[in-house]
Design a protein around this motif. Sequence first.
Motif, mmCIF file in Angstrom:
data_model
loop_
_atom_site.group_PDB
_atom_site.id
_atom_site.type_symbol
_atom_site.label_atom_id
_atom_site.label_comp_id
_atom_site.label_asym_id
_atom_site.label_seq_id
_atom_site.Cartn_x
_atom_site.Cartn_y
_atom_site.Cartn_z
ATOM 1 N N SER A 34 -4.667 42.222 -26.833
ATOM 2 C CA SER A 34 -4.507 40.774 -26.964
ATOM 3 C C SER A 34 -4.665 40.337 -28.414
ATOM 4 O O SER A 34 -3.891 39.527 -28.927
ATOM 5 C CB SER A 34 -5.528 40.050 -26.079
ATOM 6 N N ASP A 35 -5.698 40.861 -29.071
ATOM 7 C CA ASP A 35 -5.953 40.466 -30.451
ATOM 8 C C ASP A 35 -4.843 40.916 -31.391
ATOM 9 O O ASP A 35 -4.466 40.195 -32.321
ATOM 10 C CB ASP A 35 -7.294 41.038 -30.915
ATOM 11 N N LEU A 83 -8.501 43.595 -24.445
ATOM 12 C CA LEU A 83 -8.797 42.619 -25.498
ATOM 13 C C LEU A 83 -8.209 43.047 -26.841
ATOM 14 O O LEU A 83 -7.713 42.215 -27.603
ATOM 15 C CB LEU A 83 -10.316 42.438 -25.630
ATOM 16 N N ASP A 114 -9.080 38.660 -19.871
ATOM 17 C CA ASP A 114 -9.212 39.237 -21.209
ATOM 18 C C ASP A 114 -7.874 39.365 -21.917
ATOM 19 O O ASP A 114 -7.823 39.761 -23.078
ATOM 20 C CB ASP A 114 -9.927 40.600 -21.150
ATOM 21 N N SER A 147 -11.614 46.820 -20.232
ATOM 22 C CA SER A 147 -11.483 45.419 -20.617
ATOM 23 C C SER A 147 -11.353 45.277 -22.127
ATOM 24 O O SER A 147 -10.559 44.465 -22.623
ATOM 25 C CB SER A 147 -12.695 44.621 -20.112
ATOM 26 N N GLN A 148 -12.110 46.085 -22.870
ATOM 27 C CA GLN A 148 -12.024 46.029 -24.331
ATOM 28 C C GLN A 148 -10.661 46.499 -24.829
ATOM 29 O O GLN A 148 -10.135 45.977 -25.821
ATOM 30 C CB GLN A 148 -13.132 46.880 -24.953
#
Length: 435
Positions: free
Chosen positions: A215-216, A212, A412, A208-209
């Motif tokens: 995404s960031d 993320l 996420d 999940s990280q």
Amino acid sequence: MRAPRGSPARRNAIAAASTAVPSSRRAKFTWNGAYAAVPTLMSRKLNPQTTESAANRTRQSTRRARPAGAEASGGAASGAGGRAAGRAGTGAGAGGLSDGGVRCAGAGLTRAPWPAELLRKDESHSTRLVSIAYMLNLERLRTLDALARYGSVSAAAEGLHVTTSAVSQQLAKLEREVGQQLVARNGRGVRLTDAGQLLAGHAARILSQVELAQSDIEAQRGRAVGEVRLAGFPTAARGLFPHAVTALRASHPELRVRSSEREPERGIRHVLRGDVDIAVVLDWSNKRLPVPGGLAHTALLDDTADVAVPAGHPLAGRAEVDLTDLADDDWVSWPEGEFCYEWLVFTLRSQGIEPRIAHFAGEHHTQLALIQAGLGVCATPRLGRGPVPDGVVLIPVRQRMRRHVYAVWRADADRRPSIRAAVEALREAAAAVPE
């Protein structure tokens, strides 16, 4: 001076250095100078006592083979206790230590393959790993996560689109890397051990990280770039994707769009696994499709289904029909096991009708061809329907049969500009579908 090949001193040195590595993961050794053995492949934690013991045995054999303090043949000596320069061929005098290499009797030492921040030199100068982070591989963590979610090796293999052998191999490698048993036999299947469940929980958070982080990075760019992968059930792919993909190409030229057909349940699984970014799925007003946690979704449209009958059917001239009027007809259905098949059976039985399903077809065009031939009746949604063949009549149903069409994606990934752009394009495409 280098000891002759095959001499007792040389054989002793090789044997002593190789014992520093467990036999199950024995590495190849590269020899630099007289006796400096450095593993070229090693992913397990070295036992400091074992390493130091091997170094002591190697030191003793080296002292018997040549005078103490002699210059290492692989590079310039730097005196007792000197530190190697950290590149292959640069040696140290007796007691020398390479930066991250395996210490062996003061001969020329080569840098080990691990990053320096993962290595620590204790007071006895033995080197050991201080973290398993360098060992963890995303693909192996993804495999463990799939096993935890699907519950069996075969289901995990199907979900990952790999063989069961590949899943077993990845799990075995992960067990060797972490040094603990993660999977145990449970009857004819397997189960996660306590350590396996613990690591699987971390694996889900790590994956999940990673999402993320992607995404960031995209959000910081401030524009939709890279690639976005769409999946949808066939009529959504036919009725929504041409409009949506064309709009995305026009408004976001740096964004690559890929699309594919997937049935709703499979589409959701592939979003969870990361194979696709957005799946267009459906459920019916009287039969919901469960959406797992961790997914975001938005409604696109409600799609009405009509009944298709042959032109010569007794009810073909009706303005609308009840489902009970078709209780004695043969039905053409979606394949068994699909969500829409289950919906049709559920809907007919809820009206007191035991369905007589004579033919199965996944494509609506095939279903309508069977209706045209007079082989039964079927429910046909309006989205992506296309031209109706001659000899087929569509009749609205008094008990409205509506399916809800919506898009799902990983929560996420919600901040990715490409995801937001694709969802907006799908909304616009849905708004353009005629009632």
